[in-house]
Design a protein around this motif. Sequence first.
Motif, PDB file in Angstrom:
ATOM      1  N   VAL A 301     -23.849 -32.324 -14.746  1.00 56.61           N
ATOM      2  CA  VAL A 301     -23.333 -32.933 -13.522  1.00 56.61           C
ATOM      3  C   VAL A 301     -23.854 -32.116 -12.342  1.00 56.61           C
ATOM      4  O   VAL A 301     -23.458 -30.957 -12.146  1.00 56.61           O
ATOM      5  N   TYR A 302     -24.756 -32.728 -11.562  1.00 56.26           N
ATOM      6  CA  TYR A 302     -25.298 -32.074 -10.374  1.00 56.26           C
ATOM      7  C   TYR A 302     -24.568 -32.604  -9.145  1.00 56.26           C
ATOM      8  O   TYR A 302     -24.487 -33.820  -8.932  1.00 56.26           O
ATOM      9  N   ARG A 303     -24.047 -31.702  -8.353  1.00 57.41           N
ATOM     10  CA  ARG A 303     -23.443 -32.058  -7.065  1.00 57.41           C
ATOM     11  C   ARG A 303     -24.254 -31.382  -5.970  1.00 57.41           C
ATOM     12  O   ARG A 303     -24.316 -30.155  -5.909  1.00 57.41           O
ATOM     13  N   ASN A 304     -24.887 -32.202  -5.146  1.00 55.33           N
ATOM     14  CA  ASN A 304     -25.747 -31.680  -4.073  1.00 55.33           C
ATOM     15  C   ASN A 304     -26.729 -30.639  -4.596  1.00 55.33           C
ATOM     16  O   ASN A 304     -26.932 -29.580  -4.007  1.00 55.33           O
ATOM     17  N   GLY A 305     -27.320 -30.942  -5.752  1.00 53.36           N
ATOM     18  CA  GLY A 305     -28.359 -30.094  -6.309  1.00 53.36           C
ATOM     19  C   GLY A 305     -27.896 -28.904  -7.106  1.00 53.36           C
ATOM     20  O   GLY A 305     -28.722 -28.140  -7.615  1.00 53.36           O
ATOM     21  N   VAL A 306     -26.567 -28.696  -7.249  1.00 51.38           N
ATOM     22  CA  VAL A 306     -26.013 -27.558  -7.992  1.00 51.38           C
ATOM     23  C   VAL A 306     -25.297 -28.091  -9.232  1.00 51.38           C
ATOM     24  O   VAL A 306     -24.555 -29.079  -9.153  1.00 51.38           O
ATOM     25  N   VAL A 307     -25.512 -27.433 -10.384  1.00 50.02           N
ATOM     26  CA  VAL A 307     -24.830 -27.851 -11.607  1.00 50.02           C
ATOM     27  C   VAL A 307     -23.349 -27.472 -11.525  1.00 50.02           C
ATOM     28  O   VAL A 307     -23.005 -26.294 -11.427  1.00 50.02           O
ATOM     29  N   TRP A 308     -22.495 -28.476 -11.558  1.00 45.27           N
ATOM     30  CA  TRP A 308     -21.050 -28.235 -11.518  1.00 45.27           C
ATOM     31  C   TRP A 308     -20.423 -28.270 -12.911  1.00 45.27           C
ATOM     32  O   TRP A 308     -19.245 -27.990 -13.061  1.00 45.27           O
ATOM     33  N   GLY A 309     -21.188 -28.616 -13.909  1.00 43.82           N
ATOM     34  CA  GLY A 309     -20.644 -28.609 -15.264  1.00 43.82           C
ATOM     35  C   GLY A 309     -21.627 -29.226 -16.236  1.00 43.82           C
ATOM     36  O   GLY A 309     -22.407 -30.107 -15.876  1.00 43.82           O
ATOM     37  N   THR A 310     -21.599 -28.733 -17.483  1.00 45.12           N
ATOM     38  CA  THR A 310     -22.379 -29.302 -18.574  1.00 45.12           C
ATOM     39  C   THR A 310     -21.408 -29.735 -19.650  1.00 45.12           C
ATOM     40  O   THR A 310     -20.575 -28.937 -20.104  1.00 45.12           O
ATOM     41  N   TYR A 311     -21.505 -30.996 -20.067  1.00 45.84           N
ATOM     42  CA  TYR A 311     -20.521 -31.583 -20.971  1.00 45.84           C
ATOM     43  C   TYR A 311     -21.220 -32.219 -22.171  1.00 45.84           C
ATOM     44  O   TYR A 311     -22.139 -33.039 -21.996  1.00 45.84           O
ATOM     45  N   ALA A 312     -20.787 -31.825 -23.364  1.00 43.77           N
ATOM     46  CA  ALA A 312     -21.260 -32.491 -24.571  1.00 43.77           C
ATOM     47  C   ALA A 312     -20.642 -33.881 -24.639  1.00 43.77           C
ATOM     48  O   ALA A 312     -19.440 -34.043 -24.415  1.00 43.77           O
ATOM     49  N   ILE A 313     -21.461 -34.879 -24.905  1.00 43.63           N
ATOM     50  CA  ILE A 313     -20.958 -36.245 -25.059  1.00 43.63           C
ATOM     51  C   ILE A 313     -20.512 -36.411 -26.508  1.00 43.63           C
ATOM     52  O   ILE A 313     -21.330 -36.413 -27.429  1.00 43.63           O
ATOM     53  N   TRP A 314     -19.220 -36.547 -26.698  1.00 45.78           N
ATOM     54  CA  TRP A 314     -18.655 -36.647 -28.045  1.00 45.78           C
ATOM     55  C   TRP A 314     -18.309 -38.068 -28.446  1.00 45.78           C
ATOM     56  O   TRP A 314     -18.154 -38.363 -29.634  1.00 45.78           O
ATOM     57  N   LYS A 315     -18.164 -38.961 -27.482  1.00 42.61           N
ATOM     58  CA  LYS A 315     -17.714 -40.312 -27.829  1.00 42.61           C
ATOM     59  C   LYS A 315     -18.290 -41.322 -26.843  1.00 42.61           C
ATOM     60  O   LYS A 315     -18.460 -41.025 -25.660  1.00 42.61           O
ATOM     61  N   ALA A 316     -18.595 -42.513 -27.340  1.00 40.70           N
ATOM     62  CA  ALA A 316     -19.035 -43.616 -26.486  1.00 40.70           C
ATOM     63  C   ALA A 316     -18.396 -44.898 -26.988  1.00 40.70           C
ATOM     64  O   ALA A 316     -18.264 -45.108 -28.196  1.00 40.70           O
ATOM     65  N   VAL A 317     -18.001 -45.755 -26.067  1.00 44.86           N
ATOM     66  CA  VAL A 317     -17.420 -47.057 -26.399  1.00 44.86           C
ATOM     67  C   VAL A 317     -18.200 -48.124 -25.643  1.00 44.86           C
ATOM     68  O   VAL A 317     -18.312 -48.069 -24.410  1.00 44.86           O
ATOM     69  N   VAL A 318     -18.764 -49.063 -26.385  1.00 42.09           N
ATOM     70  CA  VAL A 318     -19.494 -50.188 -25.790  1.00 42.09           C
ATOM     71  C   VAL A 318     -18.598 -51.408 -25.871  1.00 42.09           C
ATOM     72  O   VAL A 318     -18.146 -51.780 -26.962  1.00 42.09           O
ATOM     73  N   GLN A 319     -18.324 -52.029 -24.719  1.00 38.44           N
ATOM     74  CA  GLN A 319     -17.382 -53.147 -24.666  1.00 38.44           C
ATOM     75  C   GLN A 319     -17.992 -54.338 -23.945  1.00 38.44           C
ATOM     76  O   GLN A 319     -18.746 -54.167 -22.980  1.00 38.44           O
ATOM     77  N   GLY A 320     -17.649 -55.515 -24.431  1.00 36.57           N
ATOM     78  CA  GLY A 320     -18.023 -56.752 -23.759  1.00 36.57           C
ATOM     79  C   GLY A 320     -16.841 -57.683 -23.722  1.00 36.57           C
ATOM     80  O   GLY A 320     -16.090 -57.768 -24.698  1.00 36.57           O
ATOM     81  N   ASP A 321     -16.623 -58.370 -22.593  1.00 34.97           N
ATOM     82  CA  ASP A 321     -15.479 -59.271 -22.505  1.00 34.97           C
ATOM     83  C   ASP A 321     -15.931 -60.725 -22.610  1.00 34.97           C
ATOM     84  O   ASP A 321     -17.131 -61.020 -22.754  1.00 34.97           O
ATOM     85  N   GLY A 322     -14.959 -61.622 -22.524  1.00 31.33           N
ATOM     86  CA  GLY A 322     -15.251 -63.039 -22.684  1.00 31.33           C
ATOM     87  C   GLY A 322     -16.091 -63.634 -21.586  1.00 31.33           C
ATOM     88  O   GLY A 322     -16.644 -64.725 -21.731  1.00 31.33           O
TER      89      GLY A 322
END
Length: 607
Positions: A301-322
């Motif tokens: 996560v870059y905020r104004n060019g500075v790294v404010w955090g690094t996060y491992a992506i552990w989960k993803a949900v793909v959703q579609g509605d009607g």
Amino acid sequence: MATLRSVSSIVGATPVFTCPRPAGAVQGDVLVAFQAVGDDEPGGMATPTGGSAWLPLGQRSANEWAGGRVWWKVAGQSEPASYSFRGERAGSIVAIVCVSDSDGTAPLIASVQEDGGDRIVCPTVSPSTTTGVTIRWAAAVRSGATSWSPPPGHTEQMDRDGNGIAAALATRARTIAGSTGSAAFTVVGDLFEPYVIAFTVDVGGTGSPPVPDPDPIPPSPDVHYKYNFCDLKTDDFITNLDLDNVSYTRLIGEPGSFTATVDVTSPEIADAVARVVPRWVEHPSEPDSLSTGPGRSVVHVYRNGVVWGTYAIWKAVVQGDGRGALKVTLTGASLESYLNAVEIRSTLTYSDTDQLDIARDLIASMQELTHANIGLTVQAGASGVLRDRTYAAGEGGTFGQRLKELGDVENGFEWMIHTSDPGTGARVREVRFGYPRLGVAADHVFQQPGNVLSFSQEIDALRGATSYRARGESVSSDASTASTPLMSAEANADQHLSAGWPRIDRTLDYSTVKEVDTLNAYAQRYATERPGAVRVHQISVRLDDTEWTPANLGDTVRIMLANDWWPITGGGASFDHRWRVIGVQVRATSRNSAEVATFTFQEEVDP
């Protein structure tokens, strides 16, 4: 935030019986069903029926005993008044827990087989959401009347006995990400050893702990976010994504959380997202499924060019509605969470060693394991505090768990993982240590009126105590007698007790600790840092007129508030204190809202 709505339970007969729907359950609530059966055939338990489909969550068998199973689902539009369960040749005990305002994803679960005794320990899980409901369930074959006392800090929801089995269920609201810790039921009665099982289930919630939401303000044109997705191990670039509804947290010595969504409105956006969340394929071993995805990707996560955090992506949900709208939700946790995912499988022993050297060696030992090197560097320095520690291979502890325990004793230390981008083409992931604490006194000022948008102060006497003990490993020098756990000396909040506070006891569990001196240090630290009621202070701040970054976690900042609760006295704010920042949650700038940071503070004695 996720909230326990209600619990229903029943002692069921054979072969088919029903359990009522929990009171007040509505569409969108998460239901979790537990079943224990007094039978020797695990197949005797069938998936419950009624309403939307129940999904398997976990199961545990204890030797020849069938044990228990757990299912979950999101309540649909038309749920019945009760659900059907099967118990074949023996009766069952069933409980259904209803949780509202969850994030709708599969709950976390962990289970153990116990050897009986008077304490049944439910294991820990490590949720990444900042709110949730933690559920503890224990069941056993019994030989007589049995009753249970819930784990400390939990509320008993069920205690049933029948058909040769006994079971209990307790819950606790959670308002922080990271390890829930283990929790033990106390049993009165006779259990057949080793026919005992214990579960911990955590239902994650949306949002953060209750903090008044600020009034909407327009996005600041001076704040720019970039979300850079890379490989977890190598940090090789994958793609950039335009995220929405981004919320991320940073904490000292614990994993911070990350959530975001992507609205998929074109094939081009879909292809970009698929570089991070691979599309489903028939054979998961195909390269497209293995080259990326949750579990092997991070977002910087870059905020104004500075790294404010690094996060491992552990989960993803793909959703579609009607209506054809597609959305992908990403959930992750800061790099500290990876240390909680790698177990210590070779015994590590330290004697008369500086605690920071032990911490550095824990990280080095993890990264020496095959496929476990995530490029962490460690900060130099010594604390002058020598420790003896043994981390046995058979304990099942993780490197993150042991590192946190090492720093949590009296005269311990603080730590966090900081990512920086020096502009040389390679980011640096550095483990920073602070003895006794991280941070410095700084000139950051948060004030109302001014950049403070809202504040909250929570005072909870049941999160603290006035007398602490720490309980360790069960030991016995005589094989013919029952083992008893090591216990620390009492550590009392003497100032509170002298002022007239009542005795409020709390026992902390450290089931793998074999030294009384270490247990004494745990108890003393809690008596020093959590005497009496625990106060949690939070303020929400606009960041556009401050130079604070997550690298300043641990810094002491000045807070000045002037309002009806803290009126102006003597021409100045009556609330004027310097406190340490120990956590921050940021709601990033989006199309419709401005950036807001919510800080959590640790009270300090002002100079």
